[in-house]
Design an enzyme around this catalytic site. Structure first.
Site, mmCIF file in Angstrom:
data_model
loop_
_atom_site.group_PDB
_atom_site.id
_atom_site.type_symbol
_atom_site.label_atom_id
_atom_site.label_comp_id
_atom_site.label_asym_id
_atom_site.label_seq_id
_atom_site.Cartn_x
_atom_site.Cartn_y
_atom_site.Cartn_z
ATOM 1 C CG ASP A 75 -2.176 0.765 1.027
ATOM 2 O OD1 ASP A 75 -3.249 0.142 0.950
ATOM 3 O OD2 ASP A 75 -2.115 2.020 0.917
ATOM 4 C CE LYS A 85 -6.105 1.313 4.139
ATOM 5 N NZ LYS A 85 -6.577 1.384 2.768
ATOM 6 C CG LEU A 137 -14.219 -11.797 -1.467
ATOM 7 C CD1 LEU A 137 -13.022 -11.087 -0.866
ATOM 8 C CD2 LEU A 137 -14.183 -13.290 -1.190
ATOM 9 N NE ARG A 138 -21.973 -13.794 0.743
ATOM 10 C CZ ARG A 138 -22.555 -14.839 1.341
ATOM 11 N NH1 ARG A 138 -23.850 -14.857 1.523
ATOM 12 N NH2 ARG A 138 -21.838 -15.853 1.764
ATOM 13 C CD GLU A 139 -18.441 -4.221 2.736
ATOM 14 O OE1 GLU A 139 -18.739 -3.774 3.854
ATOM 15 O OE2 GLU A 139 -18.263 -3.509 1.751
ATOM 16 C CE LYS A 155 -17.467 -7.987 -8.443
ATOM 17 N NZ LYS A 155 -17.540 -8.517 -7.109
ATOM 18 C CG PHE A 172 -29.223 -12.293 -2.971
ATOM 19 C CD1 PHE A 172 -28.340 -12.872 -2.085
ATOM 20 C CD2 PHE A 172 -28.987 -10.997 -3.375
ATOM 21 C CE1 PHE A 172 -27.239 -12.182 -1.603
ATOM 22 C CE2 PHE A 172 -27.894 -10.285 -2.911
ATOM 23 C CZ PHE A 172 -27.007 -10.887 -2.021
ATOM 24 N N GLY A 219 -27.802 -1.608 -0.698
ATOM 25 C CA GLY A 219 -26.829 -0.515 -0.608
ATOM 26 C C GLY A 219 -25.444 -1.108 -0.653
ATOM 27 C CB CYS A 246 -20.399 -4.177 -4.302
ATOM 28 S SG CYS A 246 -18.975 -4.417 -3.249
#
Ligand code: UGA
Length: 466
Positions: A30, A35, A152-154, A223, A268, A276, A279
């Site tokens: 990064d 960070k 990936l889902r948060e 995607k 879903f 929201g 993504c």
């Protein structure tokens, strides 16, 4: 394998950490020194299940944090680009971070390497990355570009990474395909799943996962099309919920009926106040822009976005119709995050609703298990915050459920009833059985289901039929 992951944001951090758990040597790169310092000291900047454990397991050992992209590139066989692609004014993705990473990588291509797009990017980005790396002097024989989208889902990103439905690799050469197969071999061979210290298997996981090899363009479209389809599923059921409200049908029963068709599936299909997050809203705009550029007017996506926005306004109308006037009303708000299990408030429909309710003169006392600190930075200063759901509901004219946190689906209803001013719950996430709510003396309004109303003295007036 030695792998570099560029960008220590949400996707990069989860990807790099999970690669380390698969046995790879990872350099997480990064350009933000602050960070990096925080990560080296053991801080975990995002709220993500199992991430703290995995970081503790591999920090300083199989995962190193670095500010030197060129050194990390030289040391790696695969370089995953996971930097941000924020939307521009016109909705298409800003690719300048990806471009500057490609430029820097170019100077360090000293042996064969695969440069992998992990960020969600428009189709043909792989061509651009290739062009930029070539323009800056790299030998065309020494690198290939691949696309490896993440799904990936948060909140469940670590589990999603380690137990994926599928792994998609978009490659243009066998050499690149071979490296990508080796990266994921610990999963596709089943090796990871036999390990005693593997992250626990989620309920629905099928292992080992399927590896799907495509062209880079197809992977990029996979995607965008996946996210657009999922968003469409949500807007579809939200539209059906509106029809249910108008006709007296019950969307939960409708979902059971349509979800039982294996071609549709039950997941879903939860109606609510709209999707929201960082993504879906962004990716839909980007996919529409990609389509437009290709000469196709993808109007279906516009409709998906419109229904999603309307869903919030419909909820607001419901609050008005239950409470009559809003000025001065005290509302207990449960949930600020864009969904349960995360502290992320980006594009959160809950937040947008709170802002609107404040504009209408409501007094808000909010509680969220994880997102309050972030919300405080953006919500009006007159919003109050509580330490738990019951304190938020204290003295409330109505309680609003805006995020699908598990703890909101398991409230002690007796206790809740004892603290509110009026026993009214308006649920934007359909977390409760309406009959159970009236049995506890609440008037209960949800999405796409008939209201379950108690008379003012607390007796059920009209209960929903089972
Ligand atoms: C989404 C996708 O699910 C991931 O597969 C994808 O990798 C990710 O975007 C991404 O592109 O990075 P995420 O944004 O973490 O993941 O959240 P979801 O769990 O998909 O939920 C998105 C929104 O839809 C939330 O606001 C949620 O409350 C809402 N939602 C979800 C519904 O309203 N109804 C549902 O049935 C499901």
């Amino acid at each position: 394998m030695r792998i570099a992951v560029v960008g220590s944001g949400y996707v990069g951090l989860v990807t790099g950490t999970c690669f380390a758990d698969l046995g790879h040597e990872v350099a997480l790169v990064d350009n933000d020194e602050k960070k990096l310092a925080a990560l080296r000291q053991g801080e975990v900047p995002i709220h993500e299940k199992f991430l703290p454990e995995l970081l503790a397991r591999h920090r300083g050992n199989r995962i190193k944090f670095s500010g030197d992209l060129q050194a990390a590139t030289r040391a790696s066989e695969a370089i995953f680009i996971a930097v941000g692609t924020p939307p521009t004014e016109s909705g298409d993705a800003d690719m300048s971070y990806v471009e500057s990473v490609a430029r820097e990588i170019s100077g360090a291509v000293d042996g064969y390497k695969v440069v992998v797009e992990k960020s969600t990017v428009p189709v043909y980005t792989n061509n651009w990355i290739r062009t930029i790396i070539l323009r800056n002097g790299a030998d065309p024989e020494l690198f290939d570009i691949a696309s490896n989208p993440e799904f990936l889902r948060e909140g469940t990103a670590v589990t999603d990474f380690l137990y994926p439905d599928r792994i998609v690799i978009g490659v243009e050469s066998e050499r690149a395909a071979e490296i990508m197969r080796r990266v994921y071999d610990p999963l596709t061979s089943g090796w990871y799943y036999g390990r005693g210290d593997a992250i626990p298997r989620p309920d629905r996981a099928q292992t080992p996962p399927r590896l799907i090899t495509t062209s880079a363009q197809s992977a990029e479209i996979i995607k965008h099309a996946s996210n657009a389809f999922l968003a469409m599923k949500i807007s579809f059921i939200n539209a059906v919920a509106s029809i249910c409200e108008a006709t007296g049908a019950n969307v939960q029963q409708v979902c059971e009926g349509i979800g039982a068709d294996s071609r549709i599936g039950p997941r879903f299909l939860n109606p609510g106040i709209g999707y929201g997050g960082s993504c879906f809203p962004k990716d839909l705009l980007a996919f529409r822009a990609v389509a437009k550029e290709g000469g196709y007017d993808f109007r279906l996506l516009e409709e998906v976005i419109r229904i999603n926005e309307e869903q919030r306004h419909r909820f607001l109308k419901k609050v008005r119709s239950v409470l009559w006037t809003l000025r001065g009303k005290r509302l207990g708000v449960l949930g600020l995050a864009f969904k349960g299990g995360t502290d992320d408030i980006r594009e959160s429909p809950a937040l947008l609703l709170v802002e609107e309710l404040v504009r209408e003169g409501c007094r808000i006392c909010a509680y969220d298990p994880a997102a309050m600190e972030r919300a405080k930075e953006v919500l009006p200063t007159n919003v109050e915050y509580a330490a738990d759901a019951y304190s938020a509901a204290k003295g409330a004219d109505a309680v609003l459920i805006l995020t699908e946190w598990e703890e909101f689906a398991a409230l002690d209803l007796e206790r809740l009833r004892s603290v509110v001013r009026y026993p009214i719950v308006i649920d934007g996430r359909n977390l409760y059985d309406p009959a159970a709510m009236t049995a506890h003396g609440f008037s209960y309004y949800s999405v796409g289901r008939p209201p379950a109303v108690c008379e003012e003295n607390g007796r059920a007036k009209k209960q929903e039929r089972a």
